[in-house]
Scaffold this motif. Structure first.
Motif, short mmCIF file in Angstrom:
data_model
loop_
_atom_site.label_atom_id
_atom_site.label_comp_id
_atom_site.label_asym_id
_atom_site.label_seq_id
_atom_site.Cartn_x
_atom_site.Cartn_y
_atom_site.Cartn_z
N HIS A 6 -1.14 10.82 -5.01
CA HIS A 6 0.03 10.05 -5.42
C HIS A 6 0.29 10.20 -6.92
N GLN B 221 -0.47 0.28 -5.23
CA GLN B 221 0.25 -0.49 -4.21
C GLN B 221 0.72 0.43 -3.08
N ASP B 222 1.26 1.58 -3.45
CA ASP B 222 1.72 2.53 -2.43
C ASP B 222 0.58 3.00 -1.54
N VAL B 223 -0.56 3.30 -2.15
CA VAL B 223 -1.71 3.77 -1.37
C VAL B 223 -2.16 2.70 -0.39
N TYR C 229 -0.36 0.23 0.76
CA TYR C 229 0.70 0.04 1.75
C TYR C 229 0.59 1.10 2.86
N GLU C 230 0.40 2.34 2.44
CA GLU C 230 0.24 3.41 3.44
C GLU C 230 -1.01 3.21 4.28
N GLN D 271 -0.12 0.75 6.84
CA GLN D 271 0.72 1.35 7.86
C GLN D 271 -0.08 2.20 8.84
N ASN E 94 1.88 13.55 -7.50
CA ASN E 94 3.27 13.49 -7.03
C ASN E 94 4.15 12.73 -8.02
N ALA E 95 3.62 11.65 -8.57
CA ALA E 95 4.38 10.87 -9.55
C ALA E 95 4.63 11.69 -10.80
N ASP F 214 1.82 0.80 -9.44
CA ASP F 214 2.70 1.15 -8.32
C ASP F 214 2.02 2.14 -7.37
N ILE F 215 1.30 3.07 -7.94
CA ILE F 215 0.59 4.07 -7.12
C ILE F 215 -0.44 3.38 -6.24
#
Length: 147
Positions: free
Chosen positions: A74, A43-45, A47-48, A51, A77-78, A40-41
């Protein structure tokens, strides 16, 4: 129709993802010790990163450092968001513990019921005794000598 810049950015991001996904996931896993969370981390990285594609050049040599630093941030933070006093169990172990609890609860309930029945039986027997005997059996403090 998609712009040429969009297609180029997408292809560059896809190449970065293929190149760095496994090492980044392993890096995140070192911190969070949870495979799904590590994925998930990552994927978030990415995705950002997508963006912010207008402000980032995918060809830049520093992108590797950026990705690892973003995964590090990340991950921390998680960890900060993760409940501290909760231990996660494998589903099989969780079911074993739940079964033990339910069995224990049922046994305790059965024992409580048996004790209640026993208490009722004793009380019915006590009620058949003469008053002096009841005072001796039910209120022993009346016949214990006080020193």
């Amino acid at each position: 129709m998609l712009s040429e810049r969009y297609v180029q950015d997408f292809m560059a991001l896809e190449a970065l993802f293929k190149r760095f996904y496994k090492p980044l996931r392993a890096y995140a896993f070192r911190f969070v010790d949870d495979k799904a969370l590590a994925e998930d981390i990552i994927q978030d990285v990415f995705y950002e990163l997508w963006q912010r594609r207008e402000s980032i050049r995918f060809e830049d040599v520093a992108i590797k450092s950026y990705l690892f630093r973003a995964v590090y941030t990340h991950s921390l933070n998680a960890l900060n968001k993760k409940p501290q006093n909760v231990c996660s169990l494998e589903p099989e172990r969780e079911m074993d513990i739940l079964d033990q609890y339910v069995s224990s609860y049922i046994q305790n309930s059965e024992q409580s019921l048996l004790l209640k029945e026993l208490e009722e039986e004793i009380m019915s027997y006590i009620n058949t005794l003469p008053l002096n005997a009841i005072n001796i059996y039910v209120k022993p403090e009346l016949w214990i000598e006080k020193s």
